[in-house]
Design a protein around this motif. Structure first.
Motif, mmCIF file in Angstrom:
data_model
loop_
_atom_site.group_PDB
_atom_site.id
_atom_site.type_symbol
_atom_site.label_atom_id
_atom_site.label_comp_id
_atom_site.label_asym_id
_atom_site.label_seq_id
_atom_site.Cartn_x
_atom_site.Cartn_y
_atom_site.Cartn_z
ATOM 1 N N UNK A 211 0.758 -1.209 -0.075
ATOM 2 C CA UNK A 211 0.117 -0.160 -0.103
ATOM 3 C C UNK A 211 1.044 1.282 0.089
ATOM 4 N N UNK A 212 0.209 2.151 0.064
ATOM 5 C CA UNK A 212 0.999 3.532 0.196
ATOM 6 C C UNK A 212 1.000 4.430 -1.247
ATOM 7 N N UNK A 213 1.795 5.371 -1.174
ATOM 8 C CA UNK A 213 1.895 6.493 -2.294
ATOM 9 C C UNK A 213 2.487 5.698 -3.626
ATOM 10 N N UNK A 214 3.619 5.037 -3.452
ATOM 11 C CA UNK A 214 4.208 4.247 -4.522
ATOM 12 C C UNK A 214 3.534 3.335 -5.115
ATOM 13 N N UNK A 215 2.363 2.380 -4.267
ATOM 14 C CA UNK A 215 1.488 1.604 -5.051
ATOM 15 C C UNK A 215 0.468 2.548 -5.767
ATOM 16 N N UNK A 216 0.003 3.650 -5.257
ATOM 17 C CA UNK A 216 -1.168 4.216 -5.883
ATOM 18 C C UNK A 216 -0.644 4.706 -7.235
ATOM 19 N N UNK A 217 0.733 5.076 -7.209
ATOM 20 C CA UNK A 217 1.591 5.843 -8.460
ATOM 21 C C UNK A 217 1.438 4.665 -9.350
ATOM 22 N N UNK A 218 1.725 3.472 -8.934
ATOM 23 C CA UNK A 218 1.805 2.309 -9.976
ATOM 24 C C UNK A 218 0.339 2.171 -10.492
ATOM 25 N N UNK A 219 -0.563 2.053 -9.890
ATOM 26 C CA UNK A 219 -1.875 2.014 -10.198
ATOM 27 C C UNK A 219 -2.409 3.093 -11.367
ATOM 28 N N UNK A 220 -1.868 4.286 -11.244
ATOM 29 C CA UNK A 220 -2.283 5.266 -12.308
ATOM 30 C C UNK A 220 -1.411 5.027 -13.474
ATOM 31 N N UNK A 221 -0.143 4.590 -13.358
ATOM 32 C CA UNK A 221 0.837 4.331 -14.360
ATOM 33 C C UNK A 221 0.267 3.229 -14.986
ATOM 34 N N UNK A 222 -0.268 2.250 -14.407
ATOM 35 C CA UNK A 222 -0.952 1.044 -15.136
ATOM 36 C C UNK A 222 -2.115 1.414 -16.092
ATOM 37 N N UNK A 223 -2.942 2.327 -15.446
ATOM 38 C CA UNK A 223 -4.109 3.019 -16.425
ATOM 39 C C UNK A 223 -3.631 3.861 -17.504
ATOM 40 N N UNK A 224 -2.450 4.508 -17.335
ATOM 41 C CA UNK A 224 -1.968 5.414 -18.284
ATOM 42 C C UNK A 224 -1.454 4.496 -19.450
ATOM 43 N N UNK A 225 -0.962 3.309 -19.078
ATOM 44 C CA UNK A 225 -0.327 2.322 -20.138
ATOM 45 C C UNK A 225 -1.479 1.859 -20.913
ATOM 46 N N UNK A 226 -2.713 1.562 -20.178
ATOM 47 C CA UNK A 226 -3.574 0.993 -21.011
ATOM 48 C C UNK A 226 -4.269 1.791 -21.905
ATOM 49 N N UNK A 227 -4.482 3.233 -21.550
ATOM 50 C CA UNK A 227 -4.704 4.318 -22.639
ATOM 51 C C UNK A 227 -4.032 4.495 -23.812
ATOM 52 N N UNK A 228 -2.463 4.379 -23.298
ATOM 53 C CA UNK A 228 -1.737 4.689 -24.595
ATOM 54 C C UNK A 228 -1.731 3.348 -25.661
ATOM 55 N N UNK A 229 -1.788 2.045 -24.889
ATOM 56 C CA UNK A 229 -2.106 0.809 -25.789
ATOM 57 C C UNK A 229 -3.132 1.044 -26.707
ATOM 58 N N UNK A 230 -4.356 1.752 -25.802
ATOM 59 C CA UNK A 230 -5.546 1.616 -26.833
ATOM 60 C C UNK A 230 -5.581 2.862 -27.827
ATOM 61 N N UNK A 231 -4.883 4.082 -27.722
ATOM 62 C CA UNK A 231 -4.794 5.094 -28.427
ATOM 63 C C UNK A 231 -3.804 4.711 -29.656
ATOM 64 N N UNK A 232 -2.750 4.146 -29.507
ATOM 65 C CA UNK A 232 -2.024 3.894 -30.395
ATOM 66 C C UNK A 232 -2.082 2.382 -31.184
ATOM 67 N N UNK A 233 -2.852 1.517 -30.644
ATOM 68 C CA UNK A 233 -3.174 0.126 -31.109
ATOM 69 C C UNK A 233 -1.548 -0.496 -30.954
ATOM 70 N N UNK A 234 -1.277 -0.778 -29.647
ATOM 71 C CA UNK A 234 0.018 -0.965 -29.424
ATOM 72 C C UNK A 234 -0.141 -2.688 -29.109
ATOM 73 N N UNK A 235 1.043 -3.448 -29.336
ATOM 74 C CA UNK A 235 1.180 -4.709 -28.882
ATOM 75 C C UNK A 235 2.274 -5.028 -27.882
#
Length: 238
Positions: A211-235
């Motif tokens: 838990x903690x700030x590092x974990x919460x930042x990792x979750x946000x980063x995971x969401x951002x990566x999902x969005x980038x994959x969708x936006x650029x149709x990445x594999x």
């Protein structure tokens, strides 16, 4: 994902007079048995990731090579018998002609510098064929992939860099250059609700003991990566 495979089963009616039965129907049964034993998705050549050439008899190889799409090849010299019986006549040579037809084909493929994977064995022993088809399909997926590159290596670090042009030339994939700024913008755009949903999903799938700030930042980063994959149709990406 199951490999998407197109079947090529060479046939030559020249040999029909050499057997006392319907040779075409016999070859169709042979092909059906081979297909039934493989856990792949059988598709048309234009939708395939790999091609299985089922060689069961002697056939003119030029007819086969002209019909092959530009996809990874697996050549299967398939048999119904493990040993040669005491009586083996001209009809048997025709129907058990995989070891005749296969070198006819592969010699041409070698001369044409066309890579292929060769498998020999009984029609019911399909495990090596399936593994070869998995590898062939994986090669096609790499060739068709869109791979992101975020930023550039530190100046002078040639040891950790492969030029995008070289990746595209040698592997056939497409490289998508993404600036670090776009990653940060995607990270900043993640809402608290979206991050909370990612947390719920993560805890449902895994035994999370951090838990903690590092974990919460990792979750946000995971969401951002999902969005980038969708936006650029990445594999994939780095």
């Amino acid at each position: 994902m199951r490999p998407k495979v197109a079947l090529v089963h060479p046939y030559w009616d020249f040999w029909e007079a050499a057997v006392p039965f319907d040779l075409r129907a016999d070859r169709e049964q042979f092909a059906a048995a081979a297909q039934e034993g493989l856990d792949v998705e059988w598709v048309r050549p234009e939708d395939a990731e790999a091609v299985l050439v089922l060689q069961t008899m002697a056939t003119p190889p030029a007819w086969t090579t002209r019909a092959l799409p530009d996809l990874p090849l697996v050549v299967w010299a398939a048999h119904r018998r493990s040993t040669v019986p005491e009586t083996f006549d001209h009809s048997d040579i025709t129907t058990e002609g995989a070891t005749v037809g296969t070198p006819m084909l592969t010699s041409v493929l070698v001369r044409e510098r066309r890579p292929f994977e060769l498998v020999m064995g009984r029609v019911e022993d399909s495990a090596p064929v399936f593994e070869a088809l998995r590898g062939a399909a994986a090669a096609t997926r790499v060739r068709r992939a869109r791979v992101a590159r975020v930023g550039v290596p530190q100046d002078g670090y040639a040891c950790v860099d492969t030029p995008s042009a070289l990746l595209e030339e040698k592997l056939g994939l497409s490289v998508v250059q993404i600036e670090p700024r776009e990653v940060k913008e995607a990270y900043d755009a993640v809402s608290d609700e979206r991050a909370a949903a990612m947390l719920d999903e993560t805890r449902a799938l895994y035994d999370v003991q951090v838990d903690g700030e590092g974990f919460r930042r990792s979750l946000r980063a995971a969401c951002a990566i999902e969005d980038l994959v969708a936006a650029h149709d990445l594999d994939a990406g780095a």
